[in-house]
Design a protein around this motif. Structure first.
Motif, mmCIF file in Angstrom:
data_model
loop_
_atom_site.group_PDB
_atom_site.id
_atom_site.type_symbol
_atom_site.label_atom_id
_atom_site.label_comp_id
_atom_site.label_asym_id
_atom_site.label_seq_id
_atom_site.Cartn_x
_atom_site.Cartn_y
_atom_site.Cartn_z
ATOM 1 N N SER A 116 0.819 -1.091 0.000
ATOM 2 C CA SER A 116 -0.068 -0.012 0.160
ATOM 3 C C SER A 116 0.889 1.124 -0.075
ATOM 4 C CB SER A 116 -0.889 -0.122 1.316
ATOM 5 O OG SER A 116 -1.702 -1.130 1.043
ATOM 6 N N ALA A 117 2.011 1.224 0.482
ATOM 7 C CA ALA A 117 2.766 2.359 0.773
ATOM 8 C C ALA A 117 3.754 2.371 -0.668
ATOM 9 C CB ALA A 117 3.717 2.257 2.118
ATOM 10 N N LEU A 118 4.093 1.262 -1.095
ATOM 11 C CA LEU A 118 5.005 0.984 -2.117
ATOM 12 C C LEU A 118 4.156 0.625 -3.546
ATOM 13 C CD1 LEU A 118 7.699 -0.959 -0.251
ATOM 14 C CD2 LEU A 118 7.595 1.634 -0.819
ATOM 15 N N PRO A 119 3.585 1.800 -4.095
ATOM 16 C CA PRO A 119 2.616 1.104 -5.351
ATOM 17 C C PRO A 119 3.177 0.560 -6.543
ATOM 18 C CG PRO A 119 3.157 3.719 -5.229
ATOM 19 C CD PRO A 119 3.696 2.973 -3.670
ATOM 20 N N HIS A 120 4.619 0.641 -6.525
ATOM 21 C CA HIS A 120 5.306 -0.235 -7.898
ATOM 22 C C HIS A 120 5.942 -1.205 -7.326
ATOM 23 C CE1 HIS A 120 4.855 3.636 -9.992
ATOM 24 N NE2 HIS A 120 5.439 4.325 -8.884
ATOM 25 N N ALA A 121 5.585 -1.917 -5.981
ATOM 26 C CA ALA A 121 6.169 -3.053 -5.626
ATOM 27 C C ALA A 121 5.583 -4.353 -6.216
ATOM 28 C CB ALA A 121 5.745 -3.012 -3.915
ATOM 29 N N GLU A 122 6.366 -5.331 -6.316
ATOM 30 C CA GLU A 122 5.930 -6.653 -6.881
ATOM 31 C C GLU A 122 5.760 -7.401 -5.458
ATOM 32 O OE1 GLU A 122 7.821 -10.543 -9.020
ATOM 33 O OE2 GLU A 122 8.600 -8.531 -9.612
ATOM 34 N N LEU A 123 4.392 -7.732 -5.222
ATOM 35 C CA LEU A 123 4.314 -8.610 -3.813
ATOM 36 C C LEU A 123 4.061 -10.103 -3.772
ATOM 37 C CD1 LEU A 123 3.910 -8.408 -0.752
ATOM 38 C CD2 LEU A 123 1.416 -7.738 -1.276
ATOM 39 N N HIS A 124 4.917 -10.808 -3.109
ATOM 40 C CA HIS A 124 4.827 -12.189 -2.990
ATOM 41 C C HIS A 124 4.581 -12.385 -1.424
ATOM 42 C CE1 HIS A 124 5.725 -13.004 -7.084
ATOM 43 N NE2 HIS A 124 6.621 -11.998 -6.942
ATOM 44 N N ALA A 125 3.761 -13.505 -1.248
ATOM 45 C CA ALA A 125 3.749 -13.887 0.248
ATOM 46 C C ALA A 125 3.444 -15.405 0.359
ATOM 47 C CB ALA A 125 2.407 -13.331 0.850
ATOM 48 N N ALA A 126 3.860 -15.899 1.378
ATOM 49 C CA ALA A 126 3.503 -17.268 1.706
ATOM 50 C C ALA A 126 3.534 -17.773 3.142
ATOM 51 C CB ALA A 126 5.065 -18.139 1.117
ATOM 52 N N ASP A 127 2.648 -18.892 3.257
ATOM 53 C CA ASP A 127 2.391 -19.271 4.889
ATOM 54 C C ASP A 127 2.182 -20.833 4.564
ATOM 55 O OD1 ASP A 127 1.631 -17.712 7.578
ATOM 56 O OD2 ASP A 127 1.177 -19.913 7.361
ATOM 57 N N ILE A 128 2.417 -21.567 5.717
ATOM 58 C CA ILE A 128 2.204 -23.005 5.662
ATOM 59 C C ILE A 128 0.884 -23.134 6.018
ATOM 60 C CG2 ILE A 128 2.765 -23.496 7.886
ATOM 61 C CD1 ILE A 128 4.677 -25.658 7.126
ATOM 62 N N GLU A 129 -0.066 -22.595 6.603
ATOM 63 C CA GLU A 129 -1.207 -22.806 7.253
ATOM 64 C C GLU A 129 -2.272 -22.388 5.929
ATOM 65 O OE1 GLU A 129 -3.867 -24.066 9.557
ATOM 66 O OE2 GLU A 129 -3.961 -21.957 8.645
ATOM 67 N N PRO A 130 -3.178 -23.355 5.647
ATOM 68 C CA PRO A 130 -3.891 -22.969 4.620
ATOM 69 C C PRO A 130 -4.969 -22.001 4.980
ATOM 70 C CG PRO A 130 -3.726 -25.536 4.784
ATOM 71 C CD PRO A 130 -3.000 -24.894 6.126
ATOM 72 N N ALA A 131 -5.467 -21.934 6.352
ATOM 73 C CA ALA A 131 -6.298 -20.854 6.690
ATOM 74 C C ALA A 131 -5.742 -19.514 6.383
ATOM 75 C CB ALA A 131 -6.964 -20.983 8.066
ATOM 76 N N ALA A 132 -4.677 -19.434 6.627
ATOM 77 C CA ALA A 132 -3.836 -18.244 6.487
ATOM 78 C C ALA A 132 -3.568 -17.747 5.000
ATOM 79 C CB ALA A 132 -2.389 -18.057 7.181
ATOM 80 N N VAL A 133 -3.485 -18.720 4.277
ATOM 81 C CA VAL A 133 -3.343 -18.699 2.954
ATOM 82 C C VAL A 133 -4.403 -18.001 2.345
ATOM 83 C CG1 VAL A 133 -2.717 -19.606 0.664
ATOM 84 C CG2 VAL A 133 -1.154 -20.278 2.537
ATOM 85 N N ARG A 134 -5.508 -18.466 2.717
ATOM 86 C CA ARG A 134 -6.845 -18.281 2.012
ATOM 87 C C ARG A 134 -7.204 -16.745 2.289
ATOM 88 N NH1 ARG A 134 -8.326 -23.509 3.685
ATOM 89 N NH2 ARG A 134 -9.237 -22.654 5.733
ATOM 90 N N CYS A 135 -6.748 -16.375 3.707
ATOM 91 C CA CYS A 135 -6.971 -14.957 4.277
ATOM 92 C C CYS A 135 -6.013 -13.915 3.732
ATOM 93 C CB CYS A 135 -6.938 -15.008 5.654
ATOM 94 S SG CYS A 135 -7.174 -13.468 6.564
ATOM 95 N N ALA A 136 -4.858 -14.341 3.394
ATOM 96 C CA ALA A 136 -3.934 -13.544 2.879
ATOM 97 C C ALA A 136 -4.226 -13.158 1.300
ATOM 98 C CB ALA A 136 -2.299 -14.352 2.893
ATOM 99 N N ARG A 137 -4.897 -14.205 0.905
ATOM 100 C CA ARG A 137 -5.207 -14.103 -0.754
ATOM 101 C C ARG A 137 -6.167 -12.744 -0.821
ATOM 102 N NH1 ARG A 137 -4.645 -20.340 -2.497
ATOM 103 N NH2 ARG A 137 -2.541 -20.087 -3.022
ATOM 104 N N ARG A 138 -7.148 -12.736 0.269
ATOM 105 C CA ARG A 138 -8.176 -11.555 0.156
ATOM 106 C C ARG A 138 -7.497 -10.359 0.462
ATOM 107 N NH1 ARG A 138 -11.709 -13.237 4.968
ATOM 108 N NH2 ARG A 138 -12.842 -11.290 4.354
ATOM 109 N N ASN A 139 -6.714 -10.453 1.090
ATOM 110 C CA ASN A 139 -5.840 -9.038 1.492
ATOM 111 C C ASN A 139 -5.040 -8.506 0.283
ATOM 112 O OD1 ASN A 139 -7.194 -8.486 3.924
ATOM 113 N ND2 ASN A 139 -5.938 -10.073 4.740
ATOM 114 N N VAL A 140 -4.122 -9.354 -0.210
ATOM 115 C CA VAL A 140 -3.293 -8.801 -1.206
ATOM 116 C C VAL A 140 -3.562 -8.964 -2.734
ATOM 117 C CG1 VAL A 140 -1.323 -9.960 0.392
ATOM 118 C CG2 VAL A 140 -1.965 -11.359 -1.549
ATOM 119 N N ALA A 141 -4.739 -9.500 -2.964
ATOM 120 C CA ALA A 141 -5.039 -9.617 -4.431
ATOM 121 C C ALA A 141 -5.514 -8.174 -5.096
ATOM 122 C CB ALA A 141 -6.301 -10.508 -4.404
ATOM 123 N N ALA A 142 -6.195 -7.214 -4.305
ATOM 124 C CA ALA A 142 -6.194 -6.107 -4.798
ATOM 125 C C ALA A 142 -5.084 -5.349 -5.070
ATOM 126 C CB ALA A 142 -7.292 -5.537 -3.954
#
Length: 262
Positions: free
Chosen positions: A115-141
């Motif tokens: 959000s603070a770096l509009p030109h960033a290429e963002l990747h994220a990872a987690d081992i917990e499936p529920a976290a991954v589902r939640c994170a996808r909602r937050n970073v997709a936009a």
């Protein structure tokens, strides 16, 4: 009557009786979020039962960003905003940066950074499936991608040697101290997001050893740790061949250890 709508003062009273230290602030959030008296009563009941406020609301404010937080997902801590501040101090908002949020949980760190770096290429990872589902909602936009797996394993190989900011809010509670955590964390957050092994630094050591393969020259790994773990965290960074440094915030009671790939 029990069926009557809860007044603001009644919400505060119930929360305070349940031991909520910031009952007035929590009541204000619940009243603003609930869609009608029935939902308000249900939300208050869930909070009184011990469910973390963020799980009741379905979101948390983190570094100026509203982040979705699903039940069973690690709740981003206010002190971790200091890690975001340190990462942003290293970046140029006008230039592209490759950002990885490792052990991402809800994806709060990545979302705040992107959000603070509009030109960033963002990747994220987690081992917990529920976290991954939640994170996808937050970073997709924000154009980010989230991967499920253990630490670096699920990341695309094309990121090797390209990461400018590697934010890794790894679990760092020693195994025999997890039971001493507040019930909100102990009972409602995944153990894998809390337990850092015998001295709390097992995951951090793994990250520090693998990070140089992923960081770009001059890229930085940032991790949060406790005050007593600082010497071990600095040693782990150095063992990974990174230039280690400690930054602290007395206000947020936060300790961030950084490691720069030379």
């Amino acid at each position: 009557m029990s069926g009557e709508p809860l007044s603001p003062s009644a919400v505060v009273t119930r929360l305070r009786a349940a031991g909520c230290v910031f009952a007035e602030d929590e009541a204000e959030l619940l009243l603003a979020t609930a869609d009608g008296p029935a939902e308000l009563a249900a939300m208050v009941a869930r909070r009184v039962s011990g469910l973390p406020l963020e799980h009741v609301l379905g979101w948390a404010e983190f570094h100026g960003v509203r982040v979705a937080v699903d039940p069973g997902v690690f709740v981003p801590r206010r002190r971790t905003e200091f890690l975001v501040q340190q990462a942003l101090a290293l970046a140029d908002a006008a230039s592209p940066a490759v950002v990885v949020d490792l052990c991402c949980g809800s994806g709060a760190l990545g979302a705040a950074l992107a959000s603070a770096l509009p030109h960033a290429e963002l990747h994220a990872a987690d081992i917990e499936p529920a976290a991954v589902r939640c994170a996808r909602r937050n970073v997709a936009a924000l154009g980010g991608r989230v991967y499920e797996g253990d630490l670096f394993a699920p990341l695309p190989a094309s990121l090797r040697g390209r990461v400018d900011i590697l934010a890794a809010n790894v679990p760092y509670v020693p195994s025999d101290e997890v039971g001493l955590l507040p019930a909100e964390a102990r009972d409602h957050e995944p153990l894998v997001a809390l337990d850092g092994g015998s001295d709390g630094l097992d995951i951090m050591r793994r990250v520090a050893l693998e990070a140089p393969d992923w960081l770009a020259p001059g890229g930085t790994l940032l991790v949060e740790t406790s005050e007593r773990q600082v010497p071990g965290a600095l040693a782990a960074m150095s063992a990974g061949g990174l230039r280690a440094r400690l930054v602290t915030s007395d206000e947020l009671y936060a300790n961030v250890v950084t490691g720069v790939r030379l």
